[in-house]
Structure formats: C-alpha cells, structure tokens
Design an enzyme around this catalytic site. Structure first.
Site, PDB file in Angstrom:
ATOM      1  N   LYS A  82      -7.807  -4.674  12.491  1.00 39.02           N
ATOM      2  CA  LYS A  82      -6.508  -4.087  12.632  1.00 39.02           C
ATOM      3  C   LYS A  82      -5.810  -3.907  13.609  1.00 39.02           C
ATOM      4  O   LYS A  82      -5.916  -3.759  14.591  1.00 39.02           O
ATOM      5  CB  LYS A  82      -6.522  -3.042  10.969  1.00 39.02           C
ATOM      6  CG  LYS A  82      -6.990  -4.155   9.898  1.00 39.02           C
ATOM      7  CD  LYS A  82      -6.840  -3.450   8.857  1.00 39.02           C
ATOM      8  CE  LYS A  82      -7.337  -4.029   6.985  1.00 39.02           C
ATOM      9  NZ  LYS A  82      -6.877  -5.452   7.190  1.00 39.02           N
ATOM     10  N   ASP A 140     -14.357   2.728   3.195  1.00 35.59           N
ATOM     11  CA  ASP A 140     -14.146   2.237   4.232  1.00 35.59           C
ATOM     12  C   ASP A 140     -12.988   2.383   4.618  1.00 35.59           C
ATOM     13  O   ASP A 140     -12.198   3.366   4.637  1.00 35.59           O
ATOM     14  CB  ASP A 140     -13.685   1.081   2.895  1.00 35.59           C
ATOM     15  CG  ASP A 140     -13.085  -0.227   3.529  1.00 35.59           C
ATOM     16  OD1 ASP A 140     -13.176  -0.274   4.470  1.00 35.59           O
ATOM     17  OD2 ASP A 140     -13.389  -0.925   2.982  1.00 35.59           O
ATOM     18  N   ARG A 199       4.949  -3.773   4.260  1.00 37.11           N
ATOM     19  CA  ARG A 199       4.273  -2.896   4.866  1.00 37.11           C
ATOM     20  C   ARG A 199       4.964  -3.290   6.476  1.00 37.11           C
ATOM     21  O   ARG A 199       5.071  -4.276   6.529  1.00 37.11           O
ATOM     22  CB  ARG A 199       3.207  -3.190   4.281  1.00 37.11           C
ATOM     23  CG  ARG A 199       2.168  -2.475   2.995  1.00 37.11           C
ATOM     24  CD  ARG A 199       1.145  -3.015   3.235  1.00 37.11           C
ATOM     25  NE  ARG A 199      -0.035  -4.241   3.793  1.00 37.11           N
ATOM     26  CZ  ARG A 199      -0.842  -3.988   3.734  1.00 37.11           C
ATOM     27  NH1 ARG A 199      -1.933  -3.092   3.346  1.00 37.11           N
ATOM     28  NH2 ARG A 199      -1.031  -5.389   4.935  1.00 37.11           N
ATOM     29  N   PHE A 253      -9.283  -1.559  -1.956  1.00 39.42           N
ATOM     30  CA  PHE A 253      -9.077  -2.554  -1.597  1.00 39.42           C
ATOM     31  C   PHE A 253      -9.599  -3.724  -2.446  1.00 39.42           C
ATOM     32  O   PHE A 253     -11.040  -3.470  -2.669  1.00 39.42           O
ATOM     33  CB  PHE A 253      -9.742  -2.397  -0.143  1.00 39.42           C
ATOM     34  CG  PHE A 253      -8.858  -4.638   0.645  1.00 39.42           C
ATOM     35  CD1 PHE A 253      -7.745  -4.298   0.732  1.00 39.42           C
ATOM     36  CD2 PHE A 253      -9.913  -5.120   0.590  1.00 39.42           C
ATOM     37  CE1 PHE A 253      -7.314  -5.503   1.332  1.00 39.42           C
ATOM     38  CE2 PHE A 253      -9.539  -6.397   1.192  1.00 39.42           C
ATOM     39  CZ  PHE A 253      -7.682  -6.688   0.692  1.00 39.42           C
TER      40      PHE A 253
HETATM   41  C1  PLP Z   1      -9.522  -1.729   3.242  1.00 43.08           C
HETATM   42  C2  PLP Z   1     -10.339  -3.111   3.411  1.00 43.08           C
HETATM   43  N1  PLP Z   1     -11.692  -3.218   3.093  1.00 43.08           N
HETATM   44  C3  PLP Z   1     -12.274  -5.166   3.400  1.00 43.08           C
HETATM   45  C4  PLP Z   1     -11.337  -5.611   3.853  1.00 43.08           C
HETATM   46  C5  PLP Z   1     -11.856  -6.805   4.017  1.00 43.08           C
HETATM   47  O1  PLP Z   1     -12.619  -6.867   5.006  1.00 43.08           O
HETATM   48  P1  PLP Z   1     -13.565  -8.305   5.382  1.00 43.08           P
HETATM   49  O2  PLP Z   1     -13.117  -9.225   5.319  1.00 43.08           O
HETATM   50  O3  PLP Z   1     -14.499  -7.097   6.840  1.00 43.08           O
HETATM   51  O4  PLP Z   1     -15.324  -8.311   4.401  1.00 43.08           O
HETATM   52  C6  PLP Z   1      -9.655  -5.288   4.578  1.00 43.08           C
HETATM   53  C7  PLP Z   1      -9.329  -6.022   5.185  1.00 43.08           C
HETATM   54  O5  PLP Z   1      -7.974  -6.139   4.545  1.00 43.08           O
HETATM   55  C8  PLP Z   1      -9.196  -4.194   3.630  1.00 43.08           C
HETATM   56  O6  PLP Z   1      -8.214  -3.621   4.309  1.00 43.08           O
END
Ligand code: PLP
Length: 421
Positions: free
Chosen positions: A228, A202, A381, A124
């Site tokens: 989510k 993650d 998606r 991501f």
């Molecule tokens: C895999 C992944 N990591 C991190 C995040 C975002 O994290 P945050 O906004 O909590 O920093 C997302 C958001 O969709 C995500 O899909």
C-alpha cells in the site's frame, strides 16, 4: 468552491512535491488508491530488469550468495529503521495473513498469555478469518469480536473493558480499513500489559503513512503488508516484528528450512534458528523483494515525519472540501474528523457509491480518470499517498464528484459489481 489555484499553490509549497516524479504517473489520471496498491516507483524497473536478465538469466544459482540471501535481511534492517526497532526484531517475507497465523499460533502455544483471542468488528476480514481458524485449532470456544455502535471509531472504553474482563491475545488494525480510524497505540499497549494481554498490531493501512515508533509505544508484536503506502508492488511480502524479550519463548509452527539454524547443512533434524530468524519459512520471493526495496528506500529518503505532515495537511484540505461541497449532495464523511484518530485515507458514503466510482474511473471529456477505492455496500475510499498525491488531485476529485452527482451522469453506469474493487 475554492479556486483550483489555491490547490496548485499548496502543491508549489510542498517540500515533498519532487517525489512524485519518482513514480510512474499517467497523463489524465488521478490515482487515489495508494491505500490499496501503491504506484510503481520508477527505480523498480531497472532493478527488476537487472534481477531478471543478469542475476536470474546469467548468474543463476550463483546469485543466491552474491545478491539474494542478503536481501530479506537488508529489507528487515530498513524496516527497523522506519519503525524504530532493533536489528533482529523484524523479519521480512510471507503475506500478512500467514504472519498473523504464525505469531498468534506461537503465542497461544507459549502460554505466556491467557488462551483467549479478542478482536473488534473494525478489523480487516483476513485477520478475523485467521483468528477464527486459530480458535478452532486450539479449541478456544470462540473469538471475542467486540462490536461498536457504528463502524467509524472504536469505543475505547468498551474495548478496554473487554480486555480487562477477558485478558489474552488481542489483534487490531492500527488504522482500520473502512474508516481510517487510528487507535491510540501506546495507551492500548499499556492497558493490555496491565491486564495480562498483548496486542498484535496489523499495520497494513498505517505503515508508510504514519510515524510509528515501536520503542516509545512499547509495542511487542506488529506486522503488515507493504504493497500500500510502502509501494512494494502487487503481493509484495509482509513484515513481522516481535520484541526481543518475547522471541526466545516463541516457536514457528511452520518448521521450514529457512528458519533452521543451518539451512544449507541439510541436517535431517530441525533446529530453530536463533531469535526471530526462526520465523522464516521457505525460499523468499526474490523478484518481489527486489521490487519492494525501491518502495522502502523512497519512504526513508522522504522521511516519515514529513510524509505524515503532508498527509495531515492534505486530509484536512480534503475534509474541508467534502464538508462544503459534497455534504449538501448527500455524501457523508465516514472517517474520524479528529486527525489524532485518523490515518491517511478518507471514506465517504453515498447510496450510489458504486455507480459514482464507475463514473469517476471513466472520466469525461475535460476531466481526468480518477481511481478511487470502492468498498461495499456504499463506501468510497480516497487514499492520500503523500509521496505522490497532489492537492490539485484532491480538488479535481471533489469537483468531479460534484459534477457526477449534480448531472446524475452516474445513472449511466450499471449497479453490477466487479470482482476486485
Ligand atoms: C489490515 C489488513 N490486513 C491484511 C491485509 C491482507 O493481507 P495479505 O493479503 O498480505 O495476507 C490487508 C489487505 O488489504 C489489510 O488491509
């Protein structure tokens, strides 16, 4: 196309069907974006009302001792139960981005692993941005981003080879946001350990939709967001898990008072709290945390094994419909077909994806509004959130996609994109 009665029959046979009523559902609307922001659990409403009117409104500062200081710890224990971690191996709070920064900073400083950062192009963007920032801070020449020939699946040989040649700190999303590709976590943890490396997982797109067991997979570090499939609410805090054998060697780069041994002694000198508690930073966001608890409670009540089983059945049902009904209309499946390598959303591509999504969202006379998730440049998606998604919803979505493309009604929508998609 199979009859809608087939889908309704599967809904009647679904042992988790009753959980749908525990969420706020809107008439004539199908929500397939629980992989971005989960629905509102009804129980969150009275919880927040009580927190605002009574705890904040009347009890004010007294609520810290009575209700609030314990809350992050209680959430941590519940997430430990879900993910099979020991008490004290998980802390709750902050965003995923902050957690990635904190833990990788601490690992780099500890010198336990070689000072190299690896990731892949399926990760991501926030993970990639934070990793690049860390590399700059630690004067690491660059983050090694492994690219594959396509964006659907990782090439595991290439990934393993990169770790073997350049051991260090690896950051991967267990389920990738674009295609829903699911990495073999245990196999990769083993590989990393055998090559002086560690994988930071993650779990943002995995937690609440898959069975994840930190012990049997020998996971050392994981983190993820809870808004989510965990239905924690917009911006609900993230979690951070660190295996106990690593904790004593890691220091939080943000030496905030909530990570101090005695925060309310107001000592002038920082003394890190024992264990992972030192990775707490500042005052926890109580309103958000209160709402979040209703989400984890529902997941624990339904049981993650049953949720995964339902998600598998539903995604197979959807894939069959996609293959039979949508492929002939120039939709392509952009997710792995093998369920062992797939999370809980399915990605389709179509050259007019943005306009098709707008037509889905608008609905028409006899079709409900359908909320999917658009990702540039041409991906749609479809998130399956087994606590509330029905087979009927999936059937209607495919039916509507067919109708929009065959009638070309999507051409009525502008190709101009909005901010949050
Ligand atoms: C895999 C992944 N990591 C991190 C995040 C975002 O994290 P945050 O906004 O909590 O920093 C997302 C958001 O969709 C995500 O899909």
């Amino acid at each position: 196309m199979i009859d809608i009665e087939e889908a309704k029959k599967l809904d009647r046979q679904d042992p988790l069907a009753k959980f749908r009523e525990r969420f706020l559902n809107r008439d004539h609307e199908i929500y397939l974006d629980g992989n971005s922001l989960g629905k509102l659990p009804l129980a969150a409403i009275p919880v927040l009302e009580e927190t605002i009117s009574n705890q904040w409104g009347k009890q004010l500062i007294r609520s810290w001792n009575k209700n609030w200081l314990e809350l992050p710890k209680r959430l941590s224990r519940k997430y430990c139960e879900l993910l099979n971690a020991d008490e004290g191996e998980l802390v709750f709070g902050e965003s995923t981005s902050v957690r990635i920064y904190q833990i990788i900073f601490a690992l780099l400083e500890s010198n336990i692993y070689p000072k190299k950062i690896l990731t892949d192009a399926l990760n991501f963007p926030t993970d990639l941005y934070v990793l690049h920032g860390l590399a700059k801070h630690f004067s690491i020449p660059d983050v090694q981003v492994i690219h594959y020939d396509q964006e659907i699946e990782a090439n595991l040989d290439r990934l393993k080879d990169a770790i073997r040649k350049s051991p260090g700190i690896v950051c991967l999303s267990l389920v990738t946001y674009k295609s829903s590709y699911l990495y073999p976590i245990k196999e990769l943890n083993h590989w990393a350990a055998a090559h002086k490396s560690i994988i930071i997982w993650d779990l943002s797109h995995a937690v609440g939709a898959l069975e994840i067991d930190f012990k049997t997979t020998e996971t050392l570090v994981a983190l993820g967001c809870t808004y989510k499939y965990m239905n924690g609410g917009p911006g609900s805090p993230a979690f951070l898990y660190v295996h106990k054998k690593l904790q004593d060697n890691l220091q939080n780069p943000i030496q905030g008072w909530f990570g101090h041994q005695h925060p309310f002694a107001f000592e002038t000198k920082y003394k890190a709290a024992k264990g992972l508690e030192r990775f707490n930073n500042g005052t926890p966001p109580i309103l958000s945390m209160q709402a979040t608890e209703t989400g984890i409670d529902l997941i624990l009540e339904a049981g993650i094994k049953m949720l995964r089983e339902k998600s598998v059945l539903q995604s197979e049902f959807l894939i069959n419909l996609v293959k039979n009904e949508l492929r002939p209309l120039n939709f392509e499946l952009q997710s792995p077909e093998d369920i062992l390598f797939r999370g809980s959303h399915l990605t389709l591509s179509h050259k007019a994806a943005w306009q098709i999504c707008q037509a889905l969202i608008k609905g028409d006379g006899d079709s409900p509004k359908i909320i999917p998730d658009y990702r540039p440049p041409h991906f749609i998606r479809l998130g399956i959130a087994p606590l509330y998604t029905r087979f009927e919803d999936l059937w209607r979505t495919v039916y509507q996609l067919k109708k929009i493309v065959i009638s070309e009604s999507y051409l009525n929508y502008s190709a101009q994109k909005e901010n949050v998609t």
